[in-house]
Motif scaffolding. Structure first.
Motif, PDB file in Angstrom:
ATOM      1  N   ILE A 299       0.852  -1.208   0.000  1.00  5.34           N
ATOM      2  CA  ILE A 299       0.000   0.000   0.000  1.00  5.34           C
ATOM      3  C   ILE A 299       0.883   1.252   0.000  1.00  5.34           C
ATOM      4  CG2 ILE A 299      -1.661   1.360   1.389  1.00  5.34           C
ATOM      5  CD1 ILE A 299      -2.976  -1.311   2.207  1.00  5.34           C
ATOM      6  N   GLN A 300       1.911   1.233   0.845  1.00  2.00           N
ATOM      7  CA  GLN A 300       2.784   2.413   0.913  1.00  2.00           C
ATOM      8  C   GLN A 300       3.480   2.666  -0.422  1.00  2.00           C
ATOM      9  OE1 GLN A 300       5.039   1.340   4.422  1.00  2.00           O
ATOM     10  NE2 GLN A 300       3.775   2.659   5.734  1.00  2.00           N
ATOM     11  N   GLU A 301       3.919   1.589  -1.064  1.00  2.00           N
ATOM     12  CA  GLU A 301       4.635   1.744  -2.337  1.00  2.00           C
ATOM     13  C   GLU A 301       3.680   2.223  -3.441  1.00  2.00           C
ATOM     14  OE1 GLU A 301       6.831  -1.775  -3.599  1.00  2.00           O
ATOM     15  OE2 GLU A 301       6.793  -0.894  -5.625  1.00  2.00           O
ATOM     16  N   PHE A 302       2.480   1.613  -3.473  1.00  2.00           N
ATOM     17  CA  PHE A 302       1.479   1.993  -4.483  1.00  2.00           C
ATOM     18  C   PHE A 302       1.115   3.480  -4.326  1.00  2.00           C
ATOM     19  CE2 PHE A 302      -3.137   2.456  -5.452  1.00  2.00           C
ATOM     20  CZ  PHE A 302      -3.102   2.183  -6.811  1.00  2.00           C
ATOM     21  N   ARG A 303       0.944   3.899  -3.087  1.00  2.00           N
ATOM     22  CA  ARG A 303       0.567   5.302  -2.834  1.00  2.00           C
ATOM     23  C   ARG A 303       1.676   6.256  -3.285  1.00  2.00           C
ATOM     24  NH1 ARG A 303      -0.704   5.247   2.668  1.00  2.00           N
ATOM     25  NH2 ARG A 303       1.358   5.945   3.266  1.00  2.00           N
ATOM     26  N   LYS A 304       2.907   5.861  -2.983  1.00  2.00           N
ATOM     27  CA  LYS A 304       4.051   6.710  -3.336  1.00  2.00           C
ATOM     28  C   LYS A 304       4.151   6.853  -4.863  1.00  2.00           C
ATOM     29  CE  LYS A 304       8.917   6.980  -2.327  1.00  2.00           C
ATOM     30  NZ  LYS A 304      10.006   6.005  -2.252  1.00  2.00           N
ATOM     31  N   ASN A 305       3.994   5.745  -5.567  1.00  2.00           N
ATOM     32  CA  ASN A 305       4.171   5.771  -7.029  1.00  2.00           C
ATOM     33  C   ASN A 305       2.982   6.391  -7.753  1.00  2.00           C
ATOM     34  OD1 ASN A 305       6.587   4.539  -6.644  1.00  2.00           O
ATOM     35  ND2 ASN A 305       5.794   2.459  -6.978  1.00  2.00           N
ATOM     36  N   SER A 306       1.771   6.111  -7.259  1.00  2.00           N
ATOM     37  CA  SER A 306       0.578   6.535  -8.017  1.00  2.00           C
ATOM     38  C   SER A 306       0.001   7.855  -7.521  1.00  2.00           C
ATOM     39  CB  SER A 306      -0.509   5.465  -7.888  1.00  2.00           C
ATOM     40  OG  SER A 306      -0.948   5.414  -6.538  1.00  2.00           O
ATOM     41  N   LYS A 307       0.404   8.255  -6.292  1.00  3.04           N
ATOM     42  CA  LYS A 307      -0.163   9.462  -5.627  1.00  3.04           C
ATOM     43  C   LYS A 307      -1.663   9.289  -5.340  1.00  3.04           C
ATOM     44  CE  LYS A 307       3.690  11.969  -6.074  1.00  3.04           C
ATOM     45  NZ  LYS A 307       4.617  10.842  -5.903  1.00  3.04           N
ATOM     46  N   ILE A 308      -2.122   8.046  -5.343  1.00  6.10           N
ATOM     47  CA  ILE A 308      -3.540   7.779  -5.037  1.00  6.10           C
ATOM     48  C   ILE A 308      -3.695   7.683  -3.514  1.00  6.10           C
ATOM     49  CG2 ILE A 308      -5.319   5.954  -5.194  1.00  6.10           C
ATOM     50  CD1 ILE A 308      -4.443   5.621  -8.106  1.00  6.10           C
ATOM     51  N   PRO A 309      -4.662   8.409  -2.948  1.00  5.76           N
ATOM     52  CA  PRO A 309      -4.811   8.404  -1.483  1.00  5.76           C
ATOM     53  C   PRO A 309      -5.477   7.126  -0.967  1.00  5.76           C
ATOM     54  CG  PRO A 309      -6.472   9.819  -2.482  1.00  5.76           C
ATOM     55  CD  PRO A 309      -5.641   9.291  -3.607  1.00  5.76           C
ATOM     56  N   VAL A 310      -4.658   6.144  -0.665  1.00  3.92           N
ATOM     57  CA  VAL A 310      -5.175   4.895  -0.095  1.00  3.92           C
ATOM     58  C   VAL A 310      -4.336   4.583   1.138  1.00  3.92           C
ATOM     59  CG1 VAL A 310      -3.822   3.580  -1.822  1.00  3.92           C
ATOM     60  CG2 VAL A 310      -5.619   2.435  -0.532  1.00  3.92           C
ATOM     61  N   TYR A 311      -5.008   4.246   2.224  1.00  2.48           N
ATOM     62  CA  TYR A 311      -4.330   4.097   3.521  1.00  2.48           C
ATOM     63  C   TYR A 311      -4.757   2.799   4.188  1.00  2.48           C
ATOM     64  CZ  TYR A 311      -3.575   8.984   2.502  1.00  2.48           C
ATOM     65  OH  TYR A 311      -3.222  10.146   1.871  1.00  2.48           O
ATOM     66  N   PHE A 312      -3.941   2.353   5.171  1.00  6.82           N
ATOM     67  CA  PHE A 312      -4.309   1.111   5.866  1.00  6.82           C
ATOM     68  C   PHE A 312      -4.655   1.385   7.322  1.00  6.82           C
ATOM     69  CE2 PHE A 312       0.242   1.544   6.670  1.00  6.82           C
ATOM     70  CZ  PHE A 312       0.319   1.290   8.023  1.00  6.82           C
ATOM     71  N   SER A 313      -5.441   0.482   7.895  1.00  6.29           N
ATOM     72  CA  SER A 313      -5.621   0.460   9.339  1.00  6.29           C
ATOM     73  C   SER A 313      -5.651  -0.999   9.785  1.00  6.29           C
ATOM     74  CB  SER A 313      -6.913   1.173   9.749  1.00  6.29           C
ATOM     75  OG  SER A 313      -6.977   1.226  11.169  1.00  6.29           O
ATOM     76  N   LEU A 314      -5.464  -1.202  11.078  1.00  2.00           N
ATOM     77  CA  LEU A 314      -5.472  -2.566  11.631  1.00  2.00           C
ATOM     78  C   LEU A 314      -6.336  -2.568  12.873  1.00  2.00           C
ATOM     79  CD1 LEU A 314      -1.592  -3.051  11.678  1.00  2.00           C
ATOM     80  CD2 LEU A 314      -3.137  -4.080  10.009  1.00  2.00           C
ATOM     81  N   ASP A 315      -7.021  -3.678  13.112  1.00  2.00           N
ATOM     82  CA  ASP A 315      -7.676  -3.878  14.401  1.00  2.00           C
ATOM     83  C   ASP A 315      -6.702  -4.664  15.260  1.00  2.00           C
ATOM     84  OD1 ASP A 315     -10.112  -2.686  14.722  1.00  2.00           O
ATOM     85  OD2 ASP A 315     -11.176  -4.170  13.504  1.00  2.00           O
ATOM     86  N   ALA A 316      -7.187  -5.200  16.376  1.00  2.65           N
ATOM     87  CA  ALA A 316      -6.301  -6.028  17.193  1.00  2.65           C
ATOM     88  C   ALA A 316      -6.234  -7.420  16.572  1.00  2.65           C
ATOM     89  CB  ALA A 316      -6.826  -6.086  18.615  1.00  2.65           C
ATOM     90  N   GLY A 317      -5.581  -7.519  15.411  1.00  2.00           N
ATOM     91  CA  GLY A 317      -5.467  -8.784  14.701  1.00  2.00           C
ATOM     92  C   GLY A 317      -4.672  -8.572  13.423  1.00  2.00           C
ATOM     93  N   PRO A 318      -4.509  -9.622  12.616  1.00  2.00           N
ATOM     94  CA  PRO A 318      -3.644  -9.520  11.431  1.00  2.00           C
ATOM     95  C   PRO A 318      -4.314  -8.959  10.177  1.00  2.00           C
ATOM     96  CG  PRO A 318      -4.405 -11.776  11.704  1.00  2.00           C
ATOM     97  CD  PRO A 318      -4.974 -10.991  12.851  1.00  2.00           C
ATOM     98  N   ASN A 319      -5.656  -8.830  10.177  1.00  2.00           N
ATOM     99  CA  ASN A 319      -6.352  -8.396   8.958  1.00  2.00           C
ATOM    100  C   ASN A 319      -6.124  -6.905   8.699  1.00  2.00           C
ATOM    101  OD1 ASN A 319      -7.311 -10.993   8.685  1.00  2.00           O
ATOM    102  ND2 ASN A 319      -9.052 -10.578  10.032  1.00  2.00           N
ATOM    103  N   VAL A 320      -6.148  -6.543   7.413  1.00  2.23           N
ATOM    104  CA  VAL A 320      -5.826  -5.154   7.062  1.00  2.23           C
ATOM    105  C   VAL A 320      -7.059  -4.449   6.489  1.00  2.23           C
ATOM    106  CG1 VAL A 320      -4.284  -3.640   5.739  1.00  2.23           C
ATOM    107  CG2 VAL A 320      -3.463  -5.882   6.514  1.00  2.23           C
ATOM    108  N   HIS A 321      -7.344  -3.268   7.003  1.00  2.00           N
ATOM    109  CA  HIS A 321      -8.432  -2.434   6.464  1.00  2.00           C
ATOM    110  C   HIS A 321      -7.823  -1.470   5.457  1.00  2.00           C
ATOM    111  CE1 HIS A 321     -11.707  -3.270   9.502  1.00  2.00           C
ATOM    112  NE2 HIS A 321     -10.675  -3.932   9.986  1.00  2.00           N
ATOM    113  N   VAL A 322      -8.404  -1.415   4.257  1.00  2.00           N
ATOM    114  CA  VAL A 322      -7.886  -0.523   3.221  1.00  2.00           C
ATOM    115  C   VAL A 322      -8.884   0.632   3.066  1.00  2.00           C
ATOM    116  CG1 VAL A 322      -7.039  -0.379   0.858  1.00  2.00           C
ATOM    117  CG2 VAL A 322      -6.890  -2.552   2.090  1.00  2.00           C
ATOM    118  N   LEU A 323      -8.427   1.828   3.382  1.00  2.00           N
ATOM    119  CA  LEU A 323      -9.312   3.000   3.431  1.00  2.00           C
ATOM    120  C   LEU A 323      -9.030   3.938   2.261  1.00  2.00           C
ATOM    121  CD1 LEU A 323      -8.762   3.464   7.228  1.00  2.00           C
ATOM    122  CD2 LEU A 323     -11.037   3.253   6.235  1.00  2.00           C
TER     123      LEU A 323
END
Ligand code: PMV
Length: 363
Positions: A299-323
């Motif tokens: 996600i960090q690399e994609f955002r850096k290269n594309s300038k598209i505003p996409v971010y991650f979050s995590l709960d108390a676990g391994p799954n990733v929320h893509v915002l």
């Protein structure tokens, strides 16, 4: 709290019979609640986006008990199956609510609960399940006692009751954005219930996505309750409380002013802080998995290269929320399909988005 005690009326036999049902969503915390004290009071304030597609539907049928006793009488079915372990948790919860709802031991309950998301998907369901249960109890009280309440007061009580079951559940009650926990400069904020915050949202955030990538479906090695308990003795506890309050104000400003990048930075810092607190606690533990990190780095690399505003979050676990905002939904969907699904268990993910809050269902 006196405000929430009902008047202790004697229930008439016929009146105490009925059926209520609520569909209530999960939520994703942007500023995380981590650690509690007293009776389910948070160490720090938290704010979340209410979701839509990940929800629990709970239906309660109630009738007068055949024999009077002080015991709570519940039959609990989860997805059509009797679940004694869940039933025991609900009995305990109802026991704790006797002060607020003195009629609980006078009735017998059949509770049916279903989740919209796969049962063992590793998605925390306490926010949706406990909020739907709390809303049902408030509806039962309303129906039995013909209690007229303004919607706002009804939802505030439901949030109060939901909090006693699971802290994060207190926030699922409101549409779009909810804030739980007392914080400076916000008079209405409270440790006892969450408050609606949708009026702060800038247009940029009005239609917002949260896709949940399922990295693992296994039960967590440390539950959220254990995590909160460990936080009480954490050596960074005081610093964390200050940090969460400070970030909360910066985040609310970003939500108001439509500052996507600021929003994203804070949300990602919060997710990583939550997991750093786990790693630096005593005992120390780790809930992320290798694929959690792979997704974060992609996600960090994609955002850096594309300038598209996409971010991650995590709960108390391994799954990733893509915002991400709706304006970049096509690009982010392609990115998830081509680059991220390979890290997901059985290539599973839940397409979710900011939602309009719980709904009462008719029977
Ligand atoms: O409500 P609980 O006890 O399941 O705790 C939730 C904790 C986090 O999901 C990690 C953070 C939050 O604010 O939802």
């Amino acid at each position: 709290m006196d405000l929430y005690k009902n008047s202790g009326l004697t229930i008439g036999e016929q009146e105490a019979k009925g059926i209520v049902s609520w569909k209530s969503p999960s939520n994703i915390a942007l500023i995380k609640y981590w650690g509690k004290h007293g009776k389910q009071l948070p160490l720090n304030p938290s704010i979340s986006f209410t979701l839509s597609q990940a929800y629990t539907q709970t239906t309660i049928e109630y009738k007068p008990k055949r024999k009077s006793s002080s015991k709570i009488d519940i039959d609990f079915y989860f997805e059509g199956q009797k679940k004694p372990t869940f039933a025991r948790r609900i009995v305990k919860y109802f026991e704790e609510l006797k002060d607020i709802f003195p009629f609980l031991p006078q009735l017998s309950f059949e509770i049916n609960s279903d989740n919209s998301f796969p049962h063992s998907s590793g998605i925390a369901s306490s926010a949706s399940s406990m909020s739907s249960l709390a809303l049902c109890l408030c509806s039962i009280e309303r129906d039995i006692f013909k209690k007229e309440m303004e919607t706002e007061a009804f939802l505030q009580k439901a949030s109060y009751v939901a909090r006693l079951g699971s802290g994060s559940a207190s926030r699922s009650i409101h549409p779009k954005v909810a804030l739980w926990g007392n914080t400076n400069g916000m008079e209405e904020s409270s440790d006892l219930f969450s408050i609606p915050m949708k009026s702060v949202l800038h247009d940029v955030f009005r239609k917002f996505h949260d896709d949940i990538l399922i990295v693992s479906k296994k039960a967590k090695s440390i539950s959220s309750s254990e995590g909160h308990a460990i936080m009480s003795g954490h050596r960074f506890k005081d610093g964390r409380i200050l940090q969460a309050n400070k970030r909360l104000h910066i985040l609310i400003k970003a939500l108001k002013n439509g500052k996507l990048e600021k929003f994203g930075n804070i949300v990602e810092e919060e997710a990583l802080t939550l997991h750093s607190l786990m790693m630096s606690s005593n005992p120390s533990y780790l809930l992320m998995e290798p694929n959690t990190l792979q997704i974060i780095m992609e996600i960090q690399e994609f955002r850096k290269n594309s300038k598209i505003p996409v971010y991650f979050s995590l709960d108390a676990g391994p799954n990733v929320h893509v915002l991400y905002p709706d304006s970049v939904a096509v690009e982010v969907n392609d990115f998830i399909n081509s680059r991220l699904l390979k890290y997901c268990k059985d290539r599973e993910y839940i397409k979710d988005y900011m939602g309009s809050g719980p709904k009462e269902l008719d029977f």
